[in-house]
Design an enzyme around this catalytic site. Structure first.
Site, PDB file in Angstrom:
ATOM      1  N   LYS A 101      -8.149 -15.540 -12.945  1.00 22.18           N
ATOM      2  CA  LYS A 101      -8.805 -15.500 -14.335  1.00 22.18           C
ATOM      3  C   LYS A 101      -8.729 -16.791 -14.520  1.00 22.18           C
ATOM      4  CE  LYS A 101      -9.684 -10.638 -14.773  1.00 22.18           C
ATOM      5  NZ  LYS A 101      -8.572  -9.458 -15.106  1.00 22.18           N
ATOM      6  N   GLN A 151      -5.789  -7.737 -20.650  1.00 23.73           N
ATOM      7  CA  GLN A 151      -5.454  -6.599 -18.482  1.00 23.73           C
ATOM      8  C   GLN A 151      -5.759  -5.107 -18.679  1.00 23.73           C
ATOM      9  OE1 GLN A 151      -6.898  -8.368 -15.824  1.00 23.73           O
ATOM     10  NE2 GLN A 151      -5.533  -6.611 -14.792  1.00 23.73           N
ATOM     11  N   ASP A 167     -15.396  -7.199 -20.407  1.00 20.63           N
ATOM     12  CA  ASP A 167     -15.369  -6.557 -18.747  1.00 20.63           C
ATOM     13  C   ASP A 167     -16.095  -5.360 -19.013  1.00 20.63           C
ATOM     14  OD1 ASP A 167     -12.805  -5.779 -17.846  1.00 20.63           O
ATOM     15  OD2 ASP A 167     -11.650  -6.475 -19.694  1.00 20.63           O
TER      16      ASP A 167
HETATM   17  N1  GUN Z   1      -7.106  -4.422 -14.703  1.00 17.59           N
HETATM   18  C1  GUN Z   1      -8.196  -3.705 -13.066  1.00 17.59           C
HETATM   19  N2  GUN Z   1      -9.345  -4.367 -13.306  1.00 17.59           N
HETATM   20  C2  GUN Z   1      -9.593  -4.562 -14.258  1.00 17.59           C
HETATM   21  C3  GUN Z   1     -10.573  -5.370 -15.455  1.00 17.59           C
HETATM   22  O1  GUN Z   1     -11.391  -5.608 -14.313  1.00 17.59           O
HETATM   23  N3  GUN Z   1     -10.255  -5.570 -16.583  1.00 17.59           N
HETATM   24  C4  GUN Z   1      -9.139  -5.330 -16.716  1.00 17.59           C
HETATM   25  N4  GUN Z   1      -9.350  -5.899 -18.451  1.00 17.59           N
HETATM   26  N5  GUN Z   1      -8.528  -4.914 -16.483  1.00 17.59           N
HETATM   27  C5  GUN Z   1      -8.354  -4.454 -15.057  1.00 17.59           C
END
Ligand code: GUN
Length: 282
Positions: A53, A97, A120
């Site tokens: 990211k 996350q 998200d």
């Molecule tokens: N863990 C797995 N996929 C995601 C996602 O799209 N966003 C977040 N914040 N955590 C994740």
């Protein structure tokens, strides 16, 4: 002939257009989109995602800030950081996350994020917006899948779409997005009776279960579009999708590979959501 959808290439195109739009936006407003990513604990897969990211932010010209917190970080401390980021003018998107360590209430953390910075799309305000058809932010993986489907050129209206998996991150928002495009949508899960009979109805089949190679050729209709969201680490260290690729590819019209299908789209859409978040403040 089966088309293998190149998620790497499409994600690169999306990032390229986000970079151009972000430069334009900066020229007009002086604003550089900013994303804060919070990782609690040392989960290796999460560490990889968070690193990707930050790299994507650099590539599209965004400001990125990473918080790497130890696994024993208290809920109160995490809530404090989120409060600070909610008030921080240079941060437009906040991502925590998942999964979080067990002692932290995930729902409470997500609800503490300002919905206007919830890139998200997990905050109840945005989930509600998705249900009622007017979301601020759509979760990145399903948004990326819609982009892949749209590039196949298939018209979703009136088609049978089957989503296998009912997670909040993928399955449920995916079903709502397909419904918004007028597909007839079925969500399957571990209690579904006769799963192959249901998946065989699908013109568009989305596999988001987390079980390597569970979708076999006998579960797929000839000519279906098959989207594989699975990221399963096998004992030999290799990545496997939820779909038995070779046998299913022989029947599908379009199919996504793992890796190189849905995965790169998630981060590309996170960049898009962050740019949208920055635009929202003016
Ligand atoms: N863990 C797995 N996929 C995601 C996602 O799209 N966003 C977040 N914040 N955590 C994740």
């Amino acid at each position: 002939m089966t088309v293998i959808i190149d998620g790497n290439k499409i994600a690169q195109e999306v990032r390229h257009s986000v970079r151009k739009e972000a430069l334009d936006f900066k020229e007009k407003t002086g604003i550089v989109p900013g994303l804060a990513v919070i990782l609690v604990g040392e989960d290796p897969a999460s560490q990889v995602y968070v690193g990707r990211k930050a790299k994507a932010c650099a590539e599209v010209g965004f400001l990125s800030r990473e918080y790497k917190l130890s696994a024993d970080t208290s809920e109160a401390k995490l809530l404090n950081i989120i409060d600070e980021l909610n008030a921080d003018q240079v941060i437009h998107g906040i991502l925590v996350q998942l999964p979080l360590p067990k002692h932290i209430h995930t729902d409470k953390i997500i609800a503490a994020i300002d919905p206007q910075k919830d890139v998200d799309g997990f905050h109840p305000y945005n989930v509600g917006g998705l249900v009622s058809g007017n979301p601020l932010f759509v979760p990145c993986t399903p948004r990326g899948i819609m982009e892949l489907i749209s590039r196949t050129g298939i018209e979703l209206s009136g088609k049978e779409a089957v989503v296998v998996g009912r997670s909040n991150i993928v399955g449920k928002p995916m079903a709502l997005l397909l419904l918004a495009q007028h597909a007839t949508v079925t969500i399957c899960h571990s209690r579904t009776k006769d799963l192959p009979a249901v998946t065989r109805r699908a013109d568009v089949l989305i596999a988001a279960v987390g079980k390597p190679h569970m979708i076999k050729a006998n579960m797929v209709k000839e000519g279906a579009v098959v989207i594989d969201v699975g990221v399963n680490r096998l004992e030999n260290g290799k990545l496997a999708g939820d779909v038995a690729f070779d046998e299913v590819a022989a029947k599908a019209s379009f199919i996504t590979p793992v890796p190189g299908g849905v995965g790169p789209m998630t981060i590309a859409m996170l960049m898009k959501n962050t740019l949208d978040a920055a635009r929202m403040i003016i």
